[in-house]
Design a protein around this motif. Sequence first.
Motif, PDB file in Angstrom:
ATOM      1  N   GLY A  22      44.565  41.804  45.119  1.00 39.85           N
ATOM      2  CA  GLY A  22      44.104  40.759  46.030  1.00 39.85           C
ATOM      3  C   GLY A  22      44.248  39.363  45.454  1.00 39.85           C
ATOM      4  O   GLY A  22      45.313  38.968  44.964  1.00 39.85           O
ATOM      5  N   ASP A  23      43.146  38.602  45.492  1.00 43.90           N
ATOM      6  CA  ASP A  23      43.158  37.214  45.026  1.00 43.90           C
ATOM      7  C   ASP A  23      43.389  37.096  43.518  1.00 43.90           C
ATOM      8  O   ASP A  23      43.726  36.019  43.022  1.00 43.90           O
ATOM      9  CB  ASP A  23      41.840  36.526  45.395  1.00 43.90           C
ATOM     10  CG  ASP A  23      41.681  36.361  46.907  1.00 43.90           C
ATOM     11  OD1 ASP A  23      42.730  36.379  47.592  1.00 43.90           O
ATOM     12  OD2 ASP A  23      40.542  36.229  47.386  1.00 43.90           O
ATOM     13  N   MET A  24      43.181  38.190  42.791  1.00 47.42           N
ATOM     14  CA  MET A  24      43.417  38.170  41.342  1.00 47.42           C
ATOM     15  C   MET A  24      44.888  37.885  41.018  1.00 47.42           C
ATOM     16  O   MET A  24      45.212  37.467  39.898  1.00 47.42           O
ATOM     17  CB  MET A  24      43.016  39.512  40.740  1.00 47.42           C
ATOM     18  CG  MET A  24      41.522  39.678  40.492  1.00 47.42           C
ATOM     19  SD  MET A  24      40.965  38.651  39.129  1.00 47.42           S
ATOM     20  CE  MET A  24      41.809  39.449  37.757  1.00 47.42           C
ATOM     21  N   GLN A  25      45.758  38.098  42.006  1.00 50.15           N
ATOM     22  CA  GLN A  25      47.176  37.860  41.773  1.00 50.15           C
ATOM     23  C   GLN A  25      47.459  36.389  41.472  1.00 50.15           C
ATOM     24  O   GLN A  25      48.369  36.075  40.701  1.00 50.15           O
ATOM     25  CB  GLN A  25      47.991  38.317  42.989  1.00 50.15           C
ATOM     26  CG  GLN A  25      47.988  39.827  43.204  1.00 50.15           C
ATOM     27  CD  GLN A  25      48.850  40.241  44.381  1.00 50.15           C
ATOM     28  OE1 GLN A  25      50.059  40.374  44.268  1.00 50.15           O
ATOM     29  NE2 GLN A  25      48.223  40.446  45.519  1.00 50.15           N
ATOM     30  N   ILE A  26      46.694  35.488  42.071  1.00 51.34           N
ATOM     31  CA  ILE A  26      46.862  34.054  41.807  1.00 51.34           C
ATOM     32  C   ILE A  26      46.541  33.746  40.352  1.00 51.34           C
ATOM     33  O   ILE A  26      47.279  33.021  39.666  1.00 51.34           O
ATOM     34  CB  ILE A  26      45.960  33.209  42.736  1.00 51.34           C
ATOM     35  CG1 ILE A  26      46.231  33.550  44.212  1.00 51.34           C
ATOM     36  CG2 ILE A  26      46.182  31.723  42.481  1.00 51.34           C
ATOM     37  CD1 ILE A  26      47.636  33.230  44.658  1.00 51.34           C
ATOM     38  N   LEU A  27      45.438  34.320  39.864  1.00 48.91           N
ATOM     39  CA  LEU A  27      45.053  34.122  38.469  1.00 48.91           C
ATOM     40  C   LEU A  27      46.110  34.703  37.530  1.00 48.91           C
ATOM     41  O   LEU A  27      46.491  34.073  36.532  1.00 48.91           O
ATOM     42  CB  LEU A  27      43.693  34.767  38.209  1.00 48.91           C
ATOM     43  CG  LEU A  27      43.169  34.714  36.757  1.00 48.91           C
ATOM     44  CD1 LEU A  27      43.001  33.258  36.315  1.00 48.91           C
ATOM     45  CD2 LEU A  27      41.859  35.478  36.635  1.00 48.91           C
ATOM     46  N   LEU A  28      46.591  35.916  37.860  1.00 49.11           N
ATOM     47  CA  LEU A  28      47.631  36.539  37.042  1.00 49.11           C
ATOM     48  C   LEU A  28      48.903  35.697  37.024  1.00 49.11           C
ATOM     49  O   LEU A  28      49.580  35.598  35.997  1.00 49.11           O
ATOM     50  CB  LEU A  28      47.951  37.942  37.577  1.00 49.11           C
ATOM     51  CG  LEU A  28      46.938  39.045  37.294  1.00 49.11           C
ATOM     52  CD1 LEU A  28      47.393  40.347  37.938  1.00 49.11           C
ATOM     53  CD2 LEU A  28      46.744  39.244  35.795  1.00 49.11           C
ATOM     54  N   PHE A  29      49.224  35.082  38.167  1.00 44.94           N
ATOM     55  CA  PHE A  29      50.408  34.236  38.243  1.00 44.94           C
ATOM     56  C   PHE A  29      50.351  33.123  37.206  1.00 44.94           C
ATOM     57  O   PHE A  29      51.315  32.911  36.451  1.00 44.94           O
ATOM     58  CB  PHE A  29      50.548  33.629  39.643  1.00 44.94           C
ATOM     59  CG  PHE A  29      51.608  32.575  39.739  1.00 44.94           C
ATOM     60  CD1 PHE A  29      52.938  32.926  39.923  1.00 44.94           C
ATOM     61  CD2 PHE A  29      51.278  31.226  39.637  1.00 44.94           C
ATOM     62  CE1 PHE A  29      53.924  31.953  40.006  1.00 44.94           C
ATOM     63  CE2 PHE A  29      52.263  30.249  39.720  1.00 44.94           C
ATOM     64  CZ  PHE A  29      53.590  30.616  39.904  1.00 44.94           C
ATOM     65  N   PHE A  30      49.226  32.422  37.131  1.00 49.40           N
ATOM     66  CA  PHE A  30      49.107  31.302  36.190  1.00 49.40           C
ATOM     67  C   PHE A  30      49.045  31.789  34.737  1.00 49.40           C
ATOM     68  O   PHE A  30      49.599  31.149  33.840  1.00 49.40           O
ATOM     69  CB  PHE A  30      47.878  30.460  36.534  1.00 49.40           C
ATOM     70  CG  PHE A  30      48.040  29.620  37.764  1.00 49.40           C
ATOM     71  CD1 PHE A  30      48.875  28.519  37.752  1.00 49.40           C
ATOM     72  CD2 PHE A  30      47.391  29.951  38.943  1.00 49.40           C
ATOM     73  CE1 PHE A  30      49.051  27.735  38.900  1.00 49.40           C
ATOM     74  CE2 PHE A  30      47.558  29.186  40.086  1.00 49.40           C
ATOM     75  CZ  PHE A  30      48.397  28.071  40.065  1.00 49.40           C
ATOM     76  N   ASN A  54      56.912  37.498  43.085  1.00 44.91           N
ATOM     77  CA  ASN A  54      56.264  38.558  43.865  1.00 44.91           C
ATOM     78  C   ASN A  54      54.745  38.439  43.874  1.00 44.91           C
ATOM     79  O   ASN A  54      54.096  38.882  44.823  1.00 44.91           O
ATOM     80  CB  ASN A  54      56.677  39.928  43.323  1.00 44.91           C
ATOM     81  CG  ASN A  54      58.087  40.313  43.721  1.00 44.91           C
ATOM     82  OD1 ASN A  54      58.665  39.729  44.642  1.00 44.91           O
ATOM     83  ND2 ASN A  54      58.669  41.275  43.018  1.00 44.91           N
ATOM     84  N   LEU A  55      54.164  37.867  42.813  1.00 45.56           N
ATOM     85  CA  LEU A  55      52.706  37.675  42.785  1.00 45.56           C
ATOM     86  C   LEU A  55      52.248  36.717  43.878  1.00 45.56           C
ATOM     87  O   LEU A  55      51.105  36.804  44.350  1.00 45.56           O
ATOM     88  CB  LEU A  55      52.275  37.144  41.415  1.00 45.56           C
ATOM     89  CG  LEU A  55      52.177  38.178  40.285  1.00 45.56           C
ATOM     90  CD1 LEU A  55      51.973  37.485  38.948  1.00 45.56           C
ATOM     91  CD2 LEU A  55      51.030  39.161  40.544  1.00 45.56           C
ATOM     92  N   LEU A  56      53.121  35.803  44.298  1.00 49.57           N
ATOM     93  CA  LEU A  56      52.779  34.843  45.350  1.00 49.57           C
ATOM     94  C   LEU A  56      53.352  35.239  46.715  1.00 49.57           C
ATOM     95  O   LEU A  56      53.085  34.563  47.708  1.00 49.57           O
ATOM     96  CB  LEU A  56      53.290  33.451  44.973  1.00 49.57           C
ATOM     97  CG  LEU A  56      52.739  32.842  43.681  1.00 49.57           C
ATOM     98  CD1 LEU A  56      53.335  31.460  43.454  1.00 49.57           C
ATOM     99  CD2 LEU A  56      51.220  32.761  43.727  1.00 49.57           C
ATOM    100  N   SER A  57      54.125  36.314  46.736  1.00 47.67           N
ATOM    101  CA  SER A  57      54.779  36.712  47.976  1.00 47.67           C
ATOM    102  C   SER A  57      53.923  37.718  48.746  1.00 47.67           C
ATOM    103  O   SER A  57      53.357  38.644  48.159  1.00 47.67           O
ATOM    104  CB  SER A  57      56.145  37.337  47.664  1.00 47.67           C
ATOM    105  OG  SER A  57      56.737  37.856  48.834  1.00 47.67           O
ATOM    106  N   VAL A  98      60.221  38.622  34.195  1.00 40.42           N
ATOM    107  CA  VAL A  98      59.062  37.766  34.500  1.00 40.42           C
ATOM    108  C   VAL A  98      59.255  36.842  35.705  1.00 40.42           C
ATOM    109  O   VAL A  98      58.354  36.756  36.549  1.00 40.42           O
ATOM    110  CB  VAL A  98      58.638  36.968  33.247  1.00 40.42           C
ATOM    111  CG1 VAL A  98      57.414  36.102  33.563  1.00 40.42           C
ATOM    112  CG2 VAL A  98      58.327  37.909  32.097  1.00 40.42           C
ATOM    113  N   PRO A  99      60.372  36.101  35.841  1.00 39.83           N
ATOM    114  CA  PRO A  99      60.488  35.215  37.015  1.00 39.83           C
ATOM    115  C   PRO A  99      60.327  35.945  38.351  1.00 39.83           C
ATOM    116  O   PRO A  99      59.634  35.450  39.252  1.00 39.83           O
ATOM    117  CB  PRO A  99      61.895  34.622  36.862  1.00 39.83           C
ATOM    118  CG  PRO A  99      62.153  34.662  35.399  1.00 39.83           C
ATOM    119  CD  PRO A  99      61.507  35.932  34.924  1.00 39.83           C
TER     120      PRO A  99
END
Length: 314
Positions: free
Chosen positions: A21-29, A84-87, A78-79
């Motif tokens: 879920g929203d944890m993906q945003i944190l993982l992205f950064f 995909n984390l934001l998609s 990684v790229p």
Amino acid sequence: MKRQNHSMITEFILIGFSNLGDMQILLFFIFLLVYLTTVMANVTITTVIRLDRTLHTPMYFFLFVLSCSETCYTLVIVPKMLINLLSPVPAISFSGCAAQLYFFVGFACTNCFLIAVMGYDRYVAICNPLNYTLIVNRATCMQLVLASSFCGFLISVVVNVLVFSVPFCASNRINHFFCDISPVIKLGCTDTNLKEMVIFFLSILVLLVPFVLIFISYVFIVSTILKISSVEGQRKAFATCASHLTVVIVHYGCASFIYLRPTSLYSSDKDRLVAVTYTVITPLLNPLVYTLRNKEVKTALKKVLSRYSLPKTV
């Protein structure tokens, strides 16, 4: 029918982090920060080795090549993972998945062989120092690097043929964050036991054989170091091996946990965590270990920074 179903799959869905879920945003950064740090660290170490003539030795030549290979290795994974984390739909095309697996396996195998080559370099340097420059000369270094790359990508061709010759008629959802061997081949709707046995044999060839050779070389290295009468000499000899040994343990340890076991024992959550370690963390570990634990690299880095720093204003 199988051919028809196989041809219908034009893309895969990578659902590795979809349940967070929203944890993906944190993982992205977090992953973006680690990735940028990895690239900067590897670029720094390759630049320092290139500019400082005191590091123009076989040991640092191999480290230079390993850093370049690690940079390409992370670029493969990684790229796309960050995108995909934001998609909303973390998809990858069929050809893109095949290309990602090819370059991932190719660079991963190359790194395994390069680390083994670096172990051989340390063995000759410590156990046969008088003939070191004759044995590990420039031509030998180039041959070892080219052989490592050739064998790595040749194995990758074999793996890709084995994996993508399977008809995918069950699902196109890969339970991982990139196209890895086990998650992809598990989507096949035919018996893949023979293919998995061949891949397992190749994993032994890439991971276990080099590790055993490194272990044997370090038995001789430690035996030789203990014969050195000077405590300072022993300390310096151990220091030259410590960085390489740290990388060996982490690199082969994580990879062996994933690939030296049957596909049936694949555990998505636990294996995904280990995969993050060897695709994101380990490439950062290599330059940090060789920089922080290596006095020669730290000294060369200070010299390069002082040489190219801006002149002080009066």
